[in-house]
Design a protein around this motif. Sequence first.
Motif, PDB file in Angstrom:
ATOM      1  N   GLU A 158       0.879  -1.185   0.000  1.00  0.00           N
ATOM      2  CA  GLU A 158       0.000   0.000   0.000  1.00  0.00           C
ATOM      3  C   GLU A 158       0.909   1.225   0.000  1.00  0.00           C
ATOM      4  OE1 GLU A 158      -2.331   0.270   3.651  1.00  0.00           O
ATOM      5  OE2 GLU A 158      -0.558   0.667   4.849  1.00  0.00           O
ATOM      6  N   ARG A 190       0.529  -6.681  -4.720  1.00  0.00           N
ATOM      7  CA  ARG A 190      -0.084  -7.706  -3.864  1.00  0.00           C
ATOM      8  C   ARG A 190      -0.079  -9.024  -4.606  1.00  0.00           C
ATOM      9  NH1 ARG A 190      -5.001  -4.296  -1.055  1.00  0.00           N
ATOM     10  NH2 ARG A 190      -3.644  -2.619  -0.415  1.00  0.00           N
ATOM     11  N   GLU A 192      -1.847 -11.487  -5.163  1.00  0.00           N
ATOM     12  CA  GLU A 192      -3.222 -11.975  -5.044  1.00  0.00           C
ATOM     13  C   GLU A 192      -3.284 -13.460  -5.401  1.00  0.00           C
ATOM     14  OE1 GLU A 192      -5.848 -10.264  -4.055  1.00  0.00           O
ATOM     15  OE2 GLU A 192      -5.190  -8.172  -4.206  1.00  0.00           O
ATOM     16  N   LEU A 200      -9.694  -5.252 -12.044  1.00  0.00           N
ATOM     17  CA  LEU A 200     -10.188  -4.947 -10.690  1.00  0.00           C
ATOM     18  C   LEU A 200      -9.325  -5.551  -9.593  1.00  0.00           C
ATOM     19  CD1 LEU A 200     -14.085  -5.053 -10.685  1.00  0.00           C
ATOM     20  CD2 LEU A 200     -12.539  -3.136 -10.950  1.00  0.00           C
ATOM     21  N   ASP A 202      -5.604  -6.814  -9.406  1.00  0.00           N
ATOM     22  CA  ASP A 202      -4.319  -7.014 -10.077  1.00  0.00           C
ATOM     23  C   ASP A 202      -3.242  -7.379  -9.061  1.00  0.00           C
ATOM     24  OD1 ASP A 202      -5.649  -5.807 -12.232  1.00  0.00           O
ATOM     25  OD2 ASP A 202      -4.987  -3.821 -11.606  1.00  0.00           O
ATOM     26  N   GLN A 207      -2.203   3.079  -6.546  1.00  0.00           N
ATOM     27  CA  GLN A 207      -3.110   3.632  -5.529  1.00  0.00           C
ATOM     28  C   GLN A 207      -2.988   5.151  -5.437  1.00  0.00           C
ATOM     29  OE1 GLN A 207      -2.025   1.405  -1.921  1.00  0.00           O
ATOM     30  NE2 GLN A 207      -3.996   0.371  -2.051  1.00  0.00           N
ATOM     31  N   GLU A 209      -3.756   7.692  -2.347  1.00  0.00           N
ATOM     32  CA  GLU A 209      -4.176   7.647  -0.947  1.00  0.00           C
ATOM     33  C   GLU A 209      -3.870   8.950  -0.219  1.00  0.00           C
ATOM     34  OE1 GLU A 209      -2.167   3.739   0.334  1.00  0.00           O
ATOM     35  OE2 GLU A 209      -4.306   3.386   0.676  1.00  0.00           O
ATOM     36  N   TYR A 258      -6.494  -2.418  11.219  1.00  0.00           N
ATOM     37  CA  TYR A 258      -6.193  -1.103  11.798  1.00  0.00           C
ATOM     38  C   TYR A 258      -7.424  -0.198  11.921  1.00  0.00           C
ATOM     39  CZ  TYR A 258      -6.106  -0.533   6.740  1.00  0.00           C
ATOM     40  OH  TYR A 258      -6.429  -0.583   5.409  1.00  0.00           O
ATOM     41  N   GLU A 275     -16.029  -3.370  -4.888  1.00  0.00           N
ATOM     42  CA  GLU A 275     -15.454  -2.223  -4.180  1.00  0.00           C
ATOM     43  C   GLU A 275     -14.652  -1.339  -5.130  1.00  0.00           C
ATOM     44  OE1 GLU A 275     -12.955  -3.226  -0.743  1.00  0.00           O
ATOM     45  OE2 GLU A 275     -11.687  -1.543  -1.335  1.00  0.00           O
ATOM     46  N   LEU A 276     -15.000  -0.063  -5.143  1.00  0.00           N
ATOM     47  CA  LEU A 276     -14.229   0.913  -5.909  1.00  0.00           C
ATOM     48  C   LEU A 276     -13.140   1.501  -5.027  1.00  0.00           C
ATOM     49  CD1 LEU A 276     -13.707   3.051  -8.176  1.00  0.00           C
ATOM     50  CD2 LEU A 276     -15.660   4.318  -7.299  1.00  0.00           C
ATOM     51  N   MET A 277     -13.509   1.900  -3.803  1.00  0.00           N
ATOM     52  CA  MET A 277     -12.539   2.514  -2.895  1.00  0.00           C
ATOM     53  C   MET A 277     -13.020   2.409  -1.449  1.00  0.00           C
ATOM     54  SD  MET A 277     -13.112   6.613  -3.119  1.00  0.00           S
ATOM     55  CE  MET A 277     -12.230   6.795  -1.563  1.00  0.00           C
ATOM     56  N   GLU A 315      -8.483   7.909   6.239  1.00  0.00           N
ATOM     57  CA  GLU A 315      -7.811   7.591   4.977  1.00  0.00           C
ATOM     58  C   GLU A 315      -8.782   7.317   3.823  1.00  0.00           C
ATOM     59  OE1 GLU A 315      -6.584   3.495   4.218  1.00  0.00           O
ATOM     60  OE2 GLU A 315      -4.541   4.246   4.064  1.00  0.00           O
ATOM     61  N   SER A 317      -8.849   6.014   0.225  1.00  0.00           N
ATOM     62  CA  SER A 317      -7.891   5.247  -0.568  1.00  0.00           C
ATOM     63  C   SER A 317      -8.581   4.664  -1.807  1.00  0.00           C
ATOM     64  CB  SER A 317      -7.343   4.101   0.296  1.00  0.00           C
ATOM     65  OG  SER A 317      -6.612   3.203  -0.504  1.00  0.00           O
ATOM     66  N   GLY A 319      -7.946   2.857  -5.891  1.00  0.00           N
ATOM     67  CA  GLY A 319      -7.060   2.288  -6.902  1.00  0.00           C
ATOM     68  C   GLY A 319      -7.391   2.890  -8.267  1.00  0.00           C
TER      69      GLY A 319
HETATM   70  N1  GAP Z   1      -4.131   1.806   2.549  1.00  0.00           N
HETATM   71  C1  GAP Z   1      -5.367   1.092   2.646  1.00  0.00           C
HETATM   72  C2  GAP Z   1      -5.505   0.078   1.628  1.00  0.00           C
HETATM   73  O1  GAP Z   1      -4.575  -0.228   0.889  1.00  0.00           O
HETATM   74  P1  GAP Z   1      -7.257  -1.547   0.566  1.00  0.00           P
HETATM   75  O2  GAP Z   1      -8.744  -1.625   0.744  1.00  0.00           O
HETATM   76  O3  GAP Z   1      -6.495  -2.803   0.666  1.00  0.00           O
HETATM   77  O4  GAP Z   1      -6.758  -0.468   1.601  1.00  0.00           O
HETATM   78  C3  GAP Z   1      -7.439   0.403  -1.146  1.00  0.00           C
HETATM   79  O5  GAP Z   1      -6.966  -0.890  -0.864  1.00  0.00           O
HETATM   80  C4  GAP Z   1      -7.910   0.481  -2.580  1.00  0.00           C
HETATM   81  O6  GAP Z   1      -6.849   0.104  -3.465  1.00  0.00           O
HETATM   82  C5  GAP Z   1      -9.056  -0.442  -2.921  1.00  0.00           C
HETATM   83  O7  GAP Z   1     -10.313   0.090  -2.576  1.00  0.00           O
HETATM   84  C6  GAP Z   1      -8.904  -0.577  -4.430  1.00  0.00           C
HETATM   85  O8  GAP Z   1      -9.425   0.564  -5.079  1.00  0.00           O
HETATM   86  C7  GAP Z   1      -7.390  -0.574  -4.597  1.00  0.00           C
HETATM   87  N2  GAP Z   1      -6.847  -1.950  -4.645  1.00  0.00           N
HETATM   88  C8  GAP Z   1      -6.475  -2.709  -3.615  1.00  0.00           C
HETATM   89  N3  GAP Z   1      -6.026  -3.914  -4.027  1.00  0.00           N
HETATM   90  C9  GAP Z   1      -6.123  -3.912  -5.370  1.00  0.00           C
HETATM   91  C10 GAP Z   1      -5.811  -4.865  -6.400  1.00  0.00           C
HETATM   92  N4  GAP Z   1      -5.291  -6.052  -6.112  1.00  0.00           N
HETATM   93  N5  GAP Z   1      -6.055  -4.504  -7.691  1.00  0.00           N
HETATM   94  C11 GAP Z   1      -6.569  -3.309  -7.996  1.00  0.00           C
HETATM   95  N6  GAP Z   1      -6.866  -2.372  -7.066  1.00  0.00           N
HETATM   96  C12 GAP Z   1      -6.661  -2.652  -5.777  1.00  0.00           C
END
Ligand code: GAP
Length: 434
Positions: A158, A190, A192, A200, A202, A207, A209, A258, A275-277, A315, A317, A319
């Motif tokens: 992040e 990440r 994943e 959506l 990846d 990000q 933030e 957290y 989830e968008l954000m 926060e 946040s 993507g």
């Molecule tokens: N700092 C807080 C944080 O990272 P999160 O919900 O894990 O929180 C925030 O991620 C945003 O980042 C998500 O709502 C999404 O928009 C984007 N995001 C997280 N993981 C992603 C992924 N693997 N691929 C695309 N976007 C991602």
Amino acid sequence: MANLDSIVSLCKRRGFIFPGSDVYGGFAGTWDFGPLGVMLKKNIIDTWWSYWVDKRDDIYGVDADIIMNPRTWLASGHTATFADPLIECKACHGRFRADKLAQGLNEHVTDGEFTRLHVKCPTCGQEAWGPIRMFNMMFKTHVGPVDGDESIAYLRPETAQGIFVNYRNVIDSCYPDIPFGIAQQGKAFRNEISPRDYILRDRECTQMEIEYFVHPDTWETEFEQLLKETDTFLEKEMGLSVEKINHVEVAEKDRAHYSKRTIDFMFQYPNGEEELMGLAYRTDFDLRNIEHESGKSMEYRDKVTGESFVPHVIEPSIGVERLFLAVISDNWDEEKGILHLPENLAPYKFCVSPLLKNKPELVKKAEEVYKLLKDKYTFVTWDDSGNIGKRYRKQDEIGTPKCIVIDFDTLEDGTITVRDRDTAEQIRVKPEKL
Ligand code: GAP
């Protein structure tokens, strides 16, 4: 609502998004932005930065490194808890996220809960599961020439932690009044277990933030204020349809380790709501942990009251890829072949073309108009391929709001045709009036 296959095809055909490492057959969970995609992505990021940083006095920008001191991730809790429940099918050895294989599960799912649901393997149809293991999603790397435990570092999962580690530096260099925020945009990684739904989920994402530092007594008011400002950003700056955005209050058991309050902004994507954000109240979790790990004080001293305290944090946040897909899918009219992008986001604002490519007098005049615009705006493109109908179709598909055509009337009276993407209406104006 546009169909996802038609969006994927548009994005590839018109140079918005390509599969990562396409020439080698792709690479799961990675996507590359093409010439048009890079322009749209940049417009999204620039608009975000302008809205949250440039136009405000209380939010400061930083650009921290992707590879950070590994103690960052000990303090933040990522080393211990940034993990998803991994389950393996003993019959076909397919690996899946256990919480995504059935409705109503969350990432704390136990073997007992999972077994009771009699889930079949999506690949081979058997019900032969191994035990659930927690799989840490941080990508490991080695820093320096020696490959030992000592040299392990991580690609940041992040961007937020790049902000927290600079909180003290920003206070000491810019003396902000509280409440204040620090913003960062950049790559996050990440590993994943199952990347999916196009861009959506990846393995590498971008990000944007903000960590907004507030007095502990005021977090609720500041949370509501940021909620409103986030809505305005999504609706006015990104032009997203209000009715496709849904605020969901996240239950305690589903919140990140957290957070004491989180609102997920869900968006109606072509394949359903996702989830968008997120908007999260992170309390003083991060700053307290940094104090503990670094031995340095994270207290803020109020200039007016003289009170010293560790701020609490809210926060927003988001993507970029999820926002990109929301913008494209909300604006793609599959039937008419028109991408109704808001003007501020469209890769090109104007396309200039001579009616006929083989008439030097038309080409010369068109070049003059092109230069006139190009000197003023960078977002102008030239198109003299095929016939005029084909050019309109192409510009409609990439979302260019105005097409300008130089024809024989231009040579007579100096006026040019301006065609509107959304209405196909044409008007004639003098180039200086553009
Ligand atoms: N700092 C807080 C944080 O990272 P999160 O919900 O894990 O929180 C925030 O991620 C945003 O980042 C998500 O709502 C999404 O928009 C984007 N995001 C997280 N993981 C992603 C992924 N693997 N691929 C695309 N976007 C991602």
